[in-house]
Design an enzyme around this catalytic site. Sequence first.
Site, short mmCIF file in Angstrom:
data_model
loop_
_atom_site.label_atom_id
_atom_site.label_comp_id
_atom_site.label_asym_id
_atom_site.label_seq_id
_atom_site.Cartn_x
_atom_site.Cartn_y
_atom_site.Cartn_z
N LYS A 22 0.83 -1.21 0.00
CA LYS A 22 0.00 0.00 0.00
C LYS A 22 0.86 1.26 0.00
O LYS A 22 0.66 2.17 -0.80
CB LYS A 22 -0.91 0.00 1.22
N ASN A 23 1.82 1.34 0.91
CA ASN A 23 2.60 2.56 1.05
C ASN A 23 3.50 2.82 -0.16
O ASN A 23 3.78 3.98 -0.48
CB ASN A 23 3.43 2.52 2.34
N ASP A 121 -5.69 8.20 8.63
CA ASP A 121 -5.92 7.64 9.96
C ASP A 121 -5.94 8.74 11.02
O ASP A 121 -5.18 9.71 10.95
CB ASP A 121 -4.80 6.65 10.31
N MET A 342 6.00 7.79 17.52
CA MET A 342 5.71 8.72 16.43
C MET A 342 4.31 9.32 16.47
O MET A 342 4.11 10.45 16.06
CB MET A 342 5.94 8.02 15.08
#
Length: 436
Positions: A22-23, A121, A342
């Site tokens: 996906k990324n 997200d 993060m």
Amino acid sequence: MGTFKIEGGHQLKGSIQPQGAKNEALQILCAVLLTPEKVTINNIPDIVDVNKLIKLLGKLGVKIEKLSKSTYTFQADEVNLKYLESDQFKIDGRGLRGSIMIVGPLLARFGKGYIPKPGGDKIGRRRLDTHFEGLIKLGAKFGYSREEQFYGVEAKKLKGAYMLLEEASVTGTANIVMAAVLAEGQTTIYNAACEPYLQQLCKMLNRMGAKISGVGSNMLIIDGVDSLGGTEHTMLPDMIEIGSWIGLAAMTKSELTITNVSWNDLGIIPSVFRKLGITVEKQGDNIYIPAHTDGYEIQSFIDGSILTIADAPWPGFTPDLLSIILVVATQARGSVLIHQKMFESRLFFVDKLIDMGAKIILCDPHRATVIGHDFKSTLKATTMTSPDIRAGVSLLIAALSAKGTSTIMNIEQIDRGYENIDERLRAIGAKIERLD
């Protein structure tokens, strides 16, 4: 709103092949805007986020042809720049965080790039400063409408520059690289992200005629060229999905083979799961997970202190798998500290696991201590809502291991990152049903 109904407590068996990454797809698809020539891309995952980006490219005037289930051609020879200033673009771009990466290619090739504040997200603040600071150093003028939350960069001609990135942002590095390949002169990007997906982007751009050196390191040197040509590219398997299936096998005490995983691009992912006591065997380019009928035991550090698993930029452990690690630890022997550095909201889904009977202490927004059950007390079925892609899959894994029938709502979040996940899980024996 879609819902999964899951009957847990069943062992699974068989093999499963990971989807395309996906990324990587979000970067690669944006790069087709850099050339008027045809680009063929293989192994594109059929997931919501990627399909949204493909539709966005189509509205931009990119000619798109679907050759097979996972292979498309793209040709950006008649880009419609007026769409960028339309109200519809402000709606379309806002629904997908990956849309931010069209800015670099558009700026480099057409002298301007716009984007509404993108969504994605709800896992905490995700700054765009790295993207725009890098583009400004290449000579772009930056504008922002606070009222409309609309960003813009413009430049008659980009010029190479030296830059030290404040953070090793993957999407930020990708955006700057795609702008720099058509800039005049040399660009040096220090503290660049070096994830395999970013390496894939650089290799693809080099095949198109770019001159990028240092690929795989945190210092990229880019000599600008006048134009880029077409190419063919095949995407890597999705490492986050691979990690998800490892965790699923352990939690359900299942014997699974994950096929065609591209071992050389997994980094420390297998070793981190091994620290939880999970057997991860390399069989050619496959991963074999035996049934952990006797459970699995978390290792301690060499001095005997409690294991801490934390995320870090590549080649550190990817933050996208910390949610999976956390849920897998709930049934291990021993304890582990999960440190999500993060994103300050990514651990907030643990209350749902606590409701299922997991022993988790949420120390603060970034840290959670997990005390494993060693399968002596199974998780209990419940009704829950998926807050984001990775937490959603973690809850799905928990439900598949739990006693009873669970319901997960808002599964559109899971569909954003996982292709036909219910069908693929049923193929290996999972009792999962999709309800509308």
